[in-house]
Write a protein that holds these residues in place. Sequence first.
Motif, PDB file in Angstrom:
ATOM      1  N   ASN A   1       2.463  -3.634 -14.516  1.00 15.85           N
ATOM      2  CA  ASN A   1       1.798  -4.640 -14.210  1.00 15.85           C
ATOM      3  C   ASN A   1       1.448  -5.194 -15.434  1.00 15.85           C
ATOM      4  O   ASN A   1       1.545  -4.964 -16.385  1.00 15.85           O
ATOM      5  N   SER A   2       0.891  -6.296 -15.033  1.00 20.05           N
ATOM      6  CA  SER A   2       0.667  -7.852 -16.068  1.00 20.05           C
ATOM      7  C   SER A   2      -0.693  -7.253 -16.628  1.00 20.05           C
ATOM      8  O   SER A   2      -1.644  -6.861 -15.961  1.00 20.05           O
ATOM      9  N   LEU A   3      -1.295  -8.432 -17.915  1.00 15.58           N
ATOM     10  CA  LEU A   3      -2.660  -8.162 -18.300  1.00 15.58           C
ATOM     11  C   LEU A   3      -3.534  -8.318 -17.029  1.00 15.58           C
ATOM     12  O   LEU A   3      -3.067  -9.458 -16.327  1.00 15.58           O
ATOM     13  N   GLY A   4      -4.297  -7.920 -15.866  1.00 17.59           N
ATOM     14  CA  GLY A   4      -5.637  -8.527 -15.312  1.00 17.59           C
ATOM     15  C   GLY A   4      -5.119  -8.213 -14.124  1.00 17.59           C
ATOM     16  O   GLY A   4      -5.797  -8.570 -13.336  1.00 17.59           O
ATOM     17  N   THR A   5      -3.599  -7.334 -13.647  1.00 16.01           N
ATOM     18  CA  THR A   5      -3.382  -7.219 -12.249  1.00 16.01           C
ATOM     19  C   THR A   5      -3.297  -5.474 -11.628  1.00 16.01           C
ATOM     20  O   THR A   5      -3.826  -5.023 -12.907  1.00 16.01           O
ATOM     21  N   ASP A   6      -3.003  -5.401 -10.665  1.00 10.54           N
ATOM     22  CA  ASP A   6      -2.620  -4.585 -10.479  1.00 10.54           C
ATOM     23  C   ASP A   6      -1.800  -3.405 -10.324  1.00 10.54           C
ATOM     24  O   ASP A   6      -0.264  -4.461  -9.422  1.00 10.54           O
ATOM     25  N   LEU A   7      -0.800  -2.925  -9.461  1.00 11.51           N
ATOM     26  CA  LEU A   7       0.215  -2.765  -9.035  1.00 11.51           C
ATOM     27  C   LEU A   7       0.601  -3.440  -7.837  1.00 11.51           C
ATOM     28  O   LEU A   7       2.130  -3.251  -7.138  1.00 11.51           O
ATOM     29  N   SER A   8      -1.081  -3.873  -6.997  1.00 14.49           N
ATOM     30  CA  SER A   8      -0.485  -4.782  -6.016  1.00 14.49           C
ATOM     31  C   SER A   8       0.401  -5.593  -6.587  1.00 14.49           C
ATOM     32  O   SER A   8       0.853  -6.533  -5.300  1.00 14.49           O
ATOM     33  N   MET A   9       0.052  -6.022  -7.337  1.00 13.44           N
ATOM     34  CA  MET A   9       1.163  -7.711  -7.433  1.00 13.44           C
ATOM     35  C   MET A   9       2.747  -7.624  -7.514  1.00 13.44           C
ATOM     36  O   MET A   9       3.245  -8.385  -7.570  1.00 13.44           O
ATOM     37  N   TRP A  10       2.955  -6.184  -6.973  1.00 14.49           N
ATOM     38  CA  TRP A  10       4.465  -6.075  -6.909  1.00 14.49           C
ATOM     39  C   TRP A  10       5.367  -5.320  -5.053  1.00 14.49           C
ATOM     40  O   TRP A  10       5.955  -5.305  -5.069  1.00 14.49           O
ATOM     41  N   GLN A  11       4.490  -5.922  -4.541  1.00 13.14           N
ATOM     42  CA  GLN A  11       3.869  -5.297  -3.227  1.00 13.14           C
ATOM     43  C   GLN A  11       5.801  -6.996  -2.316  1.00 13.14           C
ATOM     44  O   GLN A  11       5.972  -5.761  -2.146  1.00 13.14           O
ATOM     45  N   ALA A  12       6.155  -7.643  -3.514  1.00 14.02           N
ATOM     46  CA  ALA A  12       7.114  -8.610  -1.762  1.00 14.02           C
ATOM     47  C   ALA A  12       8.157  -7.369  -2.585  1.00 14.02           C
ATOM     48  O   ALA A  12       9.306  -7.186  -1.547  1.00 14.02           O
ATOM     49  N   GLN A  13       8.139  -6.940  -3.873  1.00 12.25           N
ATOM     50  CA  GLN A  13       9.472  -6.399  -4.913  1.00 12.25           C
ATOM     51  C   GLN A  13       9.463  -4.867  -4.169  1.00 12.25           C
ATOM     52  O   GLN A  13      10.148  -4.125  -3.749  1.00 12.25           O
ATOM     53  N   ALA A  14       8.347  -4.373  -3.443  1.00 13.93           N
ATOM     54  CA  ALA A  14       8.492  -2.921  -3.118  1.00 13.93           C
ATOM     55  C   ALA A  14       8.806  -3.119  -1.485  1.00 13.93           C
ATOM     56  O   ALA A  14       9.779  -2.399  -1.322  1.00 13.93           O
ATOM     57  N   ASP A  15       8.246  -4.478  -0.523  1.00 13.80           N
ATOM     58  CA  ASP A  15       8.856  -3.961   0.148  1.00 13.80           C
ATOM     59  C   ASP A  15       9.897  -4.925   0.191  1.00 13.80           C
ATOM     60  O   ASP A  15      11.282  -3.868   2.001  1.00 13.80           O
ATOM     61  N   ALA A  16      11.072  -5.498  -0.316  1.00 10.35           N
ATOM     62  CA  ALA A  16      12.784  -4.990  -0.645  1.00 10.35           C
ATOM     63  C   ALA A  16      12.820  -4.198  -0.834  1.00 10.35           C
ATOM     64  O   ALA A  16      14.762  -4.527   0.276  1.00 10.35           O
ATOM     65  N   LEU A  17      12.532  -3.651  -1.443  1.00 14.89           N
ATOM     66  CA  LEU A  17      13.713  -2.525  -1.976  1.00 14.89           C
ATOM     67  C   LEU A  17      13.161  -1.202  -2.596  1.00 14.89           C
ATOM     68  O   LEU A  17      14.061  -0.339  -2.358  1.00 14.89           O
ATOM     69  N   ALA A  18      11.967  -0.700  -0.886  1.00 13.69           N
ATOM     70  CA  ALA A  18      11.990   0.465  -1.096  1.00 13.69           C
ATOM     71  C   ALA A  18      13.533   1.312  -0.036  1.00 13.69           C
ATOM     72  O   ALA A  18      13.535   2.423  -0.157  1.00 13.69           O
ATOM     73  N   GLY A  19      13.698   0.426   0.188  1.00 15.15           N
ATOM     74  CA  GLY A  19      15.453   1.211   0.705  1.00 15.15           C
ATOM     75  C   GLY A  19      16.766   1.446  -0.273  1.00 15.15           C
ATOM     76  O   GLY A  19      18.047   2.161   0.441  1.00 15.15           O
ATOM     77  N   HIS A  20      16.129   0.403  -1.411  1.00 14.59           N
ATOM     78  CA  HIS A  20      17.173   1.043  -2.310  1.00 14.59           C
ATOM     79  C   HIS A  20      17.014   2.027  -3.504  1.00 14.59           C
ATOM     80  O   HIS A  20      17.892   2.533  -3.980  1.00 14.59           O
ATOM     81  N   PHE A  21      15.505   1.920  -3.654  1.00 14.46           N
ATOM     82  CA  PHE A  21      15.045   2.344  -5.108  1.00 14.46           C
ATOM     83  C   PHE A  21      14.267   3.655  -4.386  1.00 14.46           C
ATOM     84  O   PHE A  21      13.733   3.827  -3.937  1.00 14.46           O
ATOM     85  N   PHE A  22      14.178   4.738  -4.935  1.00 13.61           N
ATOM     86  CA  PHE A  22      12.087   5.304  -5.439  1.00 13.61           C
ATOM     87  C   PHE A  22      11.932   4.530  -6.152  1.00 13.61           C
ATOM     88  O   PHE A  22      11.426   4.475  -7.242  1.00 13.61           O
ATOM     89  N   LEU A  23      10.466   3.494  -5.063  1.00 13.53           N
ATOM     90  CA  LEU A  23      10.128   3.069  -6.285  1.00 13.53           C
ATOM     91  C   LEU A  23       8.492   3.871  -6.526  1.00 13.53           C
ATOM     92  O   LEU A  23       8.243   4.593  -5.970  1.00 13.53           O
ATOM     93  N   VAL A  24       8.170   4.022  -8.234  1.00 14.28           N
ATOM     94  CA  VAL A  24       7.329   3.641  -8.562  1.00 14.28           C
ATOM     95  C   VAL A  24       6.297   2.834  -9.201  1.00 14.28           C
ATOM     96  O   VAL A  24       6.982   2.343 -10.427  1.00 14.28           O
ATOM     97  N   ARG A  25       5.011   2.416  -8.868  1.00 10.62           N
ATOM     98  CA  ARG A  25       4.306   1.402  -9.102  1.00 10.62           C
ATOM     99  C   ARG A  25       3.175   2.599  -9.933  1.00 10.62           C
ATOM    100  O   ARG A  25       2.641   3.514  -9.068  1.00 10.62           O
ATOM    101  N   TYR A  26       2.276   1.572 -10.733  1.00  9.04           N
ATOM    102  CA  TYR A  26       1.145   2.121 -11.115  1.00  9.04           C
ATOM    103  C   TYR A  26       0.296   1.444 -11.408  1.00  9.04           C
ATOM    104  O   TYR A  26       0.851  -0.040 -12.150  1.00  9.04           O
ATOM    105  N   ASP A  27      -1.126   1.699 -12.133  1.00 10.93           N
ATOM    106  CA  ASP A  27      -1.479   0.418 -12.827  1.00 10.93           C
ATOM    107  C   ASP A  27      -1.860   0.703 -13.675  1.00 10.93           C
ATOM    108  O   ASP A  27      -2.245   2.459 -14.245  1.00 10.93           O
ATOM    109  N   THR A  28      -1.466   0.219 -15.139  1.00 11.85           N
ATOM    110  CA  THR A  28      -1.519   0.605 -16.736  1.00 11.85           C
ATOM    111  C   THR A  28      -3.287   1.014 -16.441  1.00 11.85           C
ATOM    112  O   THR A  28      -4.118   0.643 -16.495  1.00 11.85           O
ATOM    113  N   ARG A  29      -3.374   2.028 -17.559  1.00 11.53           N
ATOM    114  CA  ARG A  29      -4.356   2.395 -17.864  1.00 11.53           C
ATOM    115  C   ARG A  29      -5.539   1.164 -18.570  1.00 11.53           C
ATOM    116  O   ARG A  29      -5.098   0.120 -18.982  1.00 11.53           O
TER     117      ARG A  29
END
Length: 258
Positions: A28-56
């Motif tokens: 994620n970018s500064l000031g956001t969290d892993l939810s910023m990638w939701q559109a990509q997760a919805d579209a790509l979960a069938g293609h990859f094993f997706l790992v999203r995380y909140d930066t420390r």
Amino acid sequence: MPIAIINDTCLHYRTDGDRSRPALVFSNSLGTDLSMWQAQADALAGHFFLVRYDTRGHGLSASPPGPYTISQLGQDVEALLDHLDIGTAHFCGLSMGGVTGQWLGVHAARRINKLVLANTAARVGTADGWQARAAAVRAQGLGQIADSAASRWFTPEFVQRQPGVAEAMAAALRSQNYAGYAACCDALASADLRGGIHAITAPTLIIAGTADPVTTVADAEAMRAAIPGARMVQLPASHISNVEAPAEFTGALLAFLA
């Protein structure tokens, strides 16, 4: 709520998709969290094993005392891959996440298959600017930063078209841990990869937003010129291009990783 206890901190993460598929990590970018990638997760979960995380310092991850460094943020990714028993992965990071990706490309090349650097630069801003922001946030909190976030993150047209998205992300920023945010500003203050990214060997895609005032098209061109064989695409968006132009971003990502 999956938590990895690594590097003397706790990192919140989420996985989606089939473990038998290639792994793809989102940062994620500064000031956001892993939810910023939701559109990509919805579209790509069938293609990859997706790992999203909140930066420390962000989201549901812990905010240990700072300052942080980009090497710490990169080492957190390596440790998370170890925690999940993932040998190698594709990596996609935006802004601060893209700086983390550059560090990984230079220092942890053995772990990275393909690298996507979105709305980022080898040197984001200036040390003085980041130190001033860190000091202001420590003194005043995140309210003022959150009030102006939409103007940095999105074009005026997007804010007018999708006011709820911009408002929700600004509200999420306002609720972040201010000390963790400031400690990540410290990491960006000291991060300068301009002399190192020529050593990146992973196939690299650079994504720029044509209206991005933070990390400009010129910044992206400089990275493309420095990283051997790097490709570049421009999207009709400002700084958080994966949210403003999700279909175009996901399409570029899928075409590059396929």
